[in-house]
Every structure is written in C-alpha cells, then in structure tokens.
Scaffold this active site. Structure first.
Site, short mmCIF file in Angstrom:
data_model
loop_
_atom_site.label_atom_id
_atom_site.label_comp_id
_atom_site.label_asym_id
_atom_site.label_seq_id
_atom_site.Cartn_x
_atom_site.Cartn_y
_atom_site.Cartn_z
N LYS A 126 0.81 -1.23 0.00
CA LYS A 126 0.00 0.00 0.00
C LYS A 126 0.84 1.28 0.00
O LYS A 126 2.01 1.27 0.37
CB LYS A 126 -0.99 -0.04 1.17
CG LYS A 126 -2.12 -1.02 0.82
CD LYS A 126 -3.35 -0.87 1.64
CE LYS A 126 -4.43 -1.78 1.02
NZ LYS A 126 -5.51 -2.07 1.95
N ARG A 152 -4.29 -10.01 4.41
CA ARG A 152 -4.64 -9.99 2.98
C ARG A 152 -3.38 -9.54 2.23
O ARG A 152 -2.92 -8.42 2.42
CB ARG A 152 -5.79 -9.01 2.76
CG ARG A 152 -6.31 -8.97 1.33
CD ARG A 152 -7.43 -7.96 1.20
NE ARG A 152 -7.95 -7.93 -0.15
CZ ARG A 152 -7.39 -7.27 -1.16
NH1 ARG A 152 -6.29 -6.58 -0.97
NH2 ARG A 152 -7.93 -7.31 -2.37
#
Ligand code: HH2
Length: 261
Positions: free
Chosen positions: A206, A240
């Site tokens: 991210k 995840r």
C-alpha cells in the site's frame, strides 16, 4: 488471504491477471504458495478509481467462477465486491466469503443475501468512497471512530441475518486514512479484536509505504511483511496479501519463534 485482481487497473497488479488463463494460473499459484483462501476482485478500489458496472465485473470474474463452480478451485474463494448481484453469483458458484469494502452500506441487499446463503462476510471500514477518499481525510480519534463503525456494522450484519460467528472485521488500511491513521490503527489493533471477531488486515504494497519510506509499489515487500507481522502480534487473524509465499514464510517463521518461547 492471497489476492487475485482480475482488473486492468488495480494499483499493484492491474492487467497482469485479466486474461482468463492468467487468472486461473495465478489462483493455482496462490494455493501452492500456502494461502488459506484467495480473495478475488474484479473492480479496483484504489484511491481515485471509478466504479465498474455489474455486467463488466461479472464478465471479468466468469473464468475464475467457472473453475470454482466446477469444483476445480484449489483453495476456498472470497469475493471482493460490494454489489449484491455479483456476490450472489459468486456465492452460488461456491465462494465462502464476501469481502465488502463498504461493510454492507453500498448495497442494502448484500448482507441479507450472505445471511440467506449462510456464508461469511468481511466488513471493512472506509471513509468516503474510493474516487475521493484520500482527499484530506481527518479524524479526531481514528481508532475510536473505526471501532465504533465496525461495531455498528457488525450489529447491522447480524440484524440482516448473518450469523455473528461468520463476520470478520477490517480497519481498511489506506481507505480514507493518512499515514498516521494507518499506523495508529495497526498499533492499537487490540481495540478492534476486543469486538470479539477475527480481524483482517490488508497492508500489502500500500501507498502508506511511499509516505513512510519513499518506496514505489514494486519495492514494498519488506515493509508489507513487517507491518503484517506487527498486526499479527497485536491479534490480527488474517493478512490480505499479494505476495502469498513470502507472507506465509514470514508468518511461519514468526510462529516458530513464538512456539519456542
Ligand atoms: N484492500 C484492497 C482491496 N480490498 N479488502 C479488505 N478487506 N481489506 C483491504 O485492506 C483491502 C480490500 C486494495 O488492494 P488491491 O485489491 O490490491 O487493490 P485494488 O483495489 O486497486 O484492486
């Protein structure tokens, strides 16, 4: 939880698995790498992304869902969608979990359908919507706000007929949050595990790592693993992750050290 994005525009792997053969091959690879479940998504929710139609989402998912429906999936499948129709088609094919980044707010039919089909749901916190969510987000108390939101959505899911033991919660790292908000949520994950449900954390690749370290997307494996382990140490139940093999190795090593203590 491995990630398979059947999209042209996902932030880290857009376009790589859009071709049906590539998507199905990656599904097998993710299973071979040791993931327990694969989250399949056909609409990017990266900051600035625009929604795609139900028809387009289903068209992209079709090859993978055909494998699932035919009993050929090498691991359980989660469907990353907020659209009830898409979730329903995926559940009918055999998806065991619906991963809804809007926590059942975008489509009022989604939670009742999950309940009717006796499946599980992951409820994620997001401030705003993907197109605009990173435009100056601000919180007075991000941990308290996210906790309050997840508590309310957990109640909404149960009221819609989803069994409480089939609900997972996710703070939504990067969804309408600044770097300091993401770090505060990871550091204080205990406030979320206190709600009594398994907590899912998605930090993989991210943009918080650009802000923290100046790293571009292909240089974010080490910080993704470090942040993931920090989350697990604070009680996260599911990571995840795009890099399934490396994440499984990191978790196994961490667990071996813990077990020797
Ligand atoms: N992050 C993304 C998508 N779905 N779902 C949950 N529960 N938690 C997350 O942190 C999460 C999520 C974004 O990652 P990715 O799927 O790789 O990107 P894109 O939205 O661009 O397809």
């Amino acid at each position: 939880m491995g990630v398979l994005n059947v999209t042209p525009d996902s932030f880290s792997d857009g376009g790589r698995y859009l071709a049906p053969s590539a998507a199905v091959a990656r599904l097998h690879e993710i299973a071979g790498e040791g993931a327990a479940i694969c989250d399949v998504g056909a609409e990017s929710t990266r900051p600035g992304s625009r929604p795609v139609s139900e028809e387009e989402e289903l068209r992209r998912l079709e090859p993978v869902l055909a494998v699932v429906a035919g009993g050929g999936a090498p691991l359980p499948i989660s469907i990353d969608t907020y659209k009830a129709v898409v979730a329903d088609v995926a559940m009918a094919a055999g998806a065991v979990l619906v991963n809804d980044v809007t926590a059942g707010r975008a489509d009022p039919d989604l939670l009742p359908l999950v309940g009717e089909r006796h499946r599980a749901v992951c409820l994620m916190h997001m401030r705003g919507e993907p197109r605009t969510m990173q435009e100056a987000p601000r919180y007075d108390d991000v941990v308290g706000e996210v906790r309050g939101f997840l508590e309310e959505r957990l109640e909404a899911a149960v009221a819609a007929g989803v069994a409480e033991e089939r609900v997972l919660l996710d703070p939504g790292i990067g969804f309408g949050k600044r770097l300091q908000d993401n770090l505060a949520l990871l550091a204080n994950l205990g406030a979320l595990t206190a709600l009594g449900r398994p907590v899912v954390v998605g930090v993989s690749r991210k943009s918080m790592f650009r802000r923290l370290l100046g790293r571009e997307v292909e240089e974010r494996l080490a910080p993704s693993l470090a942040a993931g382990l920090a989350a697990v140490a604070r009680g996260a139940a599911v990571l995840r992750a795009h890099d399934a093999r490396e994440t499984v190795d990191a978790l196994a090593t961490w667990a071996a050290v813990e077990a020797a203590g």
